[in-house]
Motif scaffolding. Structure first.
Motif, mmCIF file in Angstrom:
data_model
loop_
_atom_site.group_PDB
_atom_site.id
_atom_site.type_symbol
_atom_site.label_atom_id
_atom_site.label_comp_id
_atom_site.label_asym_id
_atom_site.label_seq_id
_atom_site.Cartn_x
_atom_site.Cartn_y
_atom_site.Cartn_z
ATOM 1 N N VAL A 62 14.559 -15.368 45.773
ATOM 2 C CA VAL A 62 15.425 -16.157 44.893
ATOM 3 C C VAL A 62 16.174 -17.219 45.701
ATOM 4 O O VAL A 62 16.293 -18.368 45.261
ATOM 5 C CB VAL A 62 16.396 -15.248 44.121
ATOM 6 C CG1 VAL A 62 17.440 -16.056 43.368
ATOM 7 C CG2 VAL A 62 15.621 -14.347 43.165
ATOM 8 N N SER A 63 16.649 -16.878 46.881
ATOM 9 C CA SER A 63 17.459 -17.808 47.678
ATOM 10 C C SER A 63 16.694 -19.068 48.063
ATOM 11 O O SER A 63 17.301 -20.124 48.285
ATOM 12 C CB SER A 63 17.992 -17.118 48.932
ATOM 13 O OG SER A 63 16.974 -16.947 49.905
ATOM 14 N N LEU A 64 15.370 -18.998 48.126
ATOM 15 C CA LEU A 64 14.569 -20.155 48.532
ATOM 16 C C LEU A 64 14.532 -21.264 47.488
ATOM 17 O O LEU A 64 14.102 -22.378 47.787
ATOM 18 C CB LEU A 64 13.150 -19.706 48.883
ATOM 19 C CG LEU A 64 13.049 -18.763 50.078
ATOM 20 C CD1 LEU A 64 11.608 -18.335 50.298
ATOM 21 C CD2 LEU A 64 13.641 -19.394 51.332
ATOM 22 N N ALA A 65 15.006 -20.994 46.291
ATOM 23 C CA ALA A 65 15.080 -22.023 45.249
ATOM 24 C C ALA A 65 16.320 -22.899 45.404
ATOM 25 O O ALA A 65 16.485 -23.879 44.671
ATOM 26 C CB ALA A 65 15.078 -21.377 43.867
ATOM 27 N N TYR A 66 17.196 -22.560 46.361
ATOM 28 C CA TYR A 66 18.467 -23.242 46.547
ATOM 29 C C TYR A 66 18.488 -23.973 47.886
ATOM 30 O O TYR A 66 17.819 -23.572 48.838
ATOM 31 C CB TYR A 66 19.612 -22.220 46.493
ATOM 32 C CG TYR A 66 19.635 -21.473 45.185
ATOM 33 C CD1 TYR A 66 20.264 -22.008 44.073
ATOM 34 C CD2 TYR A 66 18.959 -20.265 45.035
ATOM 35 C CE1 TYR A 66 20.234 -21.348 42.848
ATOM 36 C CE2 TYR A 66 18.929 -19.603 43.824
ATOM 37 C CZ TYR A 66 19.568 -20.151 42.737
ATOM 38 O OH TYR A 66 19.532 -19.503 41.529
ATOM 39 N N THR A 67 19.285 -25.034 47.962
ATOM 40 C CA THR A 67 19.440 -25.733 49.235
ATOM 41 C C THR A 67 20.135 -24.800 50.225
ATOM 42 O O THR A 67 20.857 -23.874 49.808
ATOM 43 C CB THR A 67 20.280 -27.016 49.073
ATOM 44 O OG1 THR A 67 21.581 -26.671 48.582
ATOM 45 C CG2 THR A 67 19.605 -28.020 48.134
ATOM 46 N N PRO A 68 19.936 -25.016 51.527
ATOM 47 C CA PRO A 68 20.590 -24.151 52.514
ATOM 48 C C PRO A 68 22.114 -24.118 52.387
ATOM 49 O O PRO A 68 22.742 -23.119 52.711
ATOM 50 C CB PRO A 68 20.163 -24.753 53.856
ATOM 51 C CG PRO A 68 18.846 -25.395 53.563
ATOM 52 C CD PRO A 68 18.986 -25.944 52.155
#
Length: 157
Positions: free
Chosen positions: A35-41
Motif C-alpha cells: 500500500v505504501s508504494l502508492a504514495y510519494t516518499p
C-alpha cells in the motif's frame, strides 16, 4: 495479467475510476508495504485526528490498523475529480479483538504528483457498531473485491 502502470493526472472519469479501484484493491490486500508504494516518499496524511508523514510512518500506521481491525474489507467509490485531485467515499467492515463488528464510513481527498503517486491524503472516518448478521461485505479476506460484488451505491450505503 493486470496492468500495474501508474495512472497519472490529469484524470479522466475512466482513469479516476480505475485509480480508485486500484487503491481499494491495494488496501484490501492488508499489505502495508504494498500500500505504501502508492504514495510519494514524503506523503502527508491526516487520518481521523492522526497526522502521518512519509512511507515509513504509513507502513507503521497500517500495521497497527490491521492488527486492530480484523477481517478488514473495504469498498471505495469515486465522488469527484479534477486535474490531480480525486475525492472518494468509502466504507469498510471489520471486527475488533473482542469480536465486535463495525462498519466505518468516510471520505478521502487525494492529491497526486505528475507520476501518479499520492502526495496528500485527507481522511475523515466514523465508526458504526453493527451486528455480525448485518455485514454486507462478503468475500475472501486479503484480496480484492470480486467484480460481481456490489459497490456502495448498489448496497444503498
Amino acid at each position: 495479467m493486470p496492468d500495474h502502470s501508474p495512472l497519472s493526472p490529469p484524470f479522466s472519469h475512466e482513469t479516476a475510476v480505475a485509480k480508485v479501484r486500484r487503491a481499494e484493491d491495494g488496501w484490501n490486500s492488508c499489505d502495508p508495504e504494498r500500500v505504501s508504494l502508492a504514495y510519494t516518499p514524503d506523503c502527508a496524511w491526516r487520518n481521523r485526528a492522526e497526522f502521518i508523514h512519509g512511507r515509513s510512518e504509513i507502513v507503521q500506521f497500517l500495521q497497527r490498523k490491521w492488527q486492530a481491525e480484523r477481517e478488514y474489507r473495504l469498498i471505495k467509490e469515486l465522488w469527484a475529480f479534477t486535474g490531480s485531485v480525486i475525492a472518494v467515499r468509502f466504507a469498510y467492515e471489520w471486527h475488533n479483538a473482542a469480536g465486535d463488528w463495525f462498519r466505518s464510513y468516510g471520505n478521502e481527498n487525494w492529491d497526486f504528483d505528475e507520476a501518479g503517486l499520492m502526495r496528500r491524503r485527507l481522511a475523515s472516518i466514523n465508526d458504526l457498531a453493527i451486528n455480525e448478521e448485518d455485514r454486507l461485505f462478503h468475500w475472501i479476506r486479503l484480496g480484492p473485491r470480486p467484480a460481481d460484488h456490489p459497490g456502495l451505491s448498489e448496497l444503498g450505503l
